[in-house]
Design a protein around this motif. Structure first.
Motif, PDB file in Angstrom:
ATOM      1  N   VAL A  39     -12.807 -35.215 -44.648  1.00  0.00           N
ATOM      2  CA  VAL A  39     -13.871 -35.360 -43.646  1.00  0.00           C
ATOM      3  C   VAL A  39     -13.690 -36.728 -43.012  1.00  0.00           C
ATOM      4  O   VAL A  39     -13.021 -37.605 -43.567  1.00  0.00           O
ATOM      5  CB  VAL A  39     -15.291 -35.228 -44.257  1.00  0.00           C
ATOM      6  CG1 VAL A  39     -15.480 -33.870 -44.902  1.00  0.00           C
ATOM      7  CG2 VAL A  39     -15.597 -36.332 -45.234  1.00  0.00           C
ATOM      8  N   THR A  43     -18.483 -39.154 -40.645  1.00  0.00           N
ATOM      9  CA  THR A  43     -19.314 -38.076 -41.185  1.00  0.00           C
ATOM     10  C   THR A  43     -19.881 -38.481 -42.536  1.00  0.00           C
ATOM     11  O   THR A  43     -21.082 -38.314 -42.782  1.00  0.00           O
ATOM     12  CB  THR A  43     -18.497 -36.779 -41.317  1.00  0.00           C
ATOM     13  OG1 THR A  43     -18.104 -36.345 -40.013  1.00  0.00           O
ATOM     14  CG2 THR A  43     -19.290 -35.683 -42.005  1.00  0.00           C
ATOM     15  N   LYS A  46     -22.622 -41.071 -42.075  1.00  0.00           N
ATOM     16  CA  LYS A  46     -23.866 -40.484 -41.577  1.00  0.00           C
ATOM     17  C   LYS A  46     -24.602 -39.710 -42.670  1.00  0.00           C
ATOM     18  O   LYS A  46     -25.827 -39.752 -42.739  1.00  0.00           O
ATOM     19  CB  LYS A  46     -23.590 -39.573 -40.386  1.00  0.00           C
ATOM     20  CG  LYS A  46     -23.249 -40.321 -39.116  1.00  0.00           C
ATOM     21  CD  LYS A  46     -22.958 -39.359 -37.987  1.00  0.00           C
ATOM     22  CE  LYS A  46     -22.615 -40.086 -36.707  1.00  0.00           C
ATOM     23  NZ  LYS A  46     -22.296 -39.143 -35.618  1.00  0.00           N
ATOM     24  N   PRO A  55     -26.085 -31.472 -43.741  1.00  0.00           N
ATOM     25  CA  PRO A  55     -24.651 -31.293 -43.494  1.00  0.00           C
ATOM     26  C   PRO A  55     -24.189 -29.897 -43.875  1.00  0.00           C
ATOM     27  O   PRO A  55     -24.842 -29.197 -44.652  1.00  0.00           O
ATOM     28  CB  PRO A  55     -23.999 -32.351 -44.380  1.00  0.00           C
ATOM     29  CG  PRO A  55     -25.012 -32.647 -45.431  1.00  0.00           C
ATOM     30  CD  PRO A  55     -26.354 -32.395 -44.829  1.00  0.00           C
ATOM     31  N   THR A  59     -18.641 -29.182 -46.209  1.00  0.00           N
ATOM     32  CA  THR A  59     -18.509 -30.639 -46.202  1.00  0.00           C
ATOM     33  C   THR A  59     -19.028 -31.221 -47.509  1.00  0.00           C
ATOM     34  O   THR A  59     -18.365 -32.034 -48.153  1.00  0.00           O
ATOM     35  CB  THR A  59     -19.272 -31.244 -45.005  1.00  0.00           C
ATOM     36  OG1 THR A  59     -18.742 -30.690 -43.793  1.00  0.00           O
ATOM     37  CG2 THR A  59     -19.150 -32.755 -44.972  1.00  0.00           C
TER      38      THR A  59
END
Length: 100
Positions: A39, A43, A46, A55, A59
């Motif tokens: 990833v 990402t 965050k 999410p 992920t």
């Protein structure tokens, strides 16, 4: 497609998820963890900061795998409404609301 606003419970769960991932990552760098999970570092940042409260499942599964966390353990940890968010600077009122 219009995205509905997140509920307060979803926001809190996202904050707990971010705190859990930060704790599990420990001293490991965010870049190393993100690359191993395939990833982007942005990402992961965050998610850890709570900016992405919901999410995608793949992920989270990839990050949890890299950190050695079972998805059952992740779900159990983030689904506890009585748990206060760890020291992320969310303030006293947020913790009081979680424990009330």
């Amino acid at each position: 497609m219009v995205r509905l606003p997140l509920t307060p419970a979803e926001v809190e769960r996202g904050q707990r998820l971010g705190a859990l991932l930060r704790r599990a990552r420990g001293e490991r760098s965010m870049l190393e963890t993100a690359l191993d999970a395939r990833v982007s570092p942005e990402t992961l940042r965050k998610i850890e900061s709570g900016r992405v409260a919901t999410p995608a499942f793949p992920t989270i599964a990839a990050i949890a795998d890299v950190l050695g966390l079972s998805l059952d353990a992740v779900w159990a940890e983030i689904s506890r409404p009585e748990r206060a968010v760890s020291s992320t600077g969310t303030g006293r009122n947020a913790r009081e609301q979680l424990t009330s």
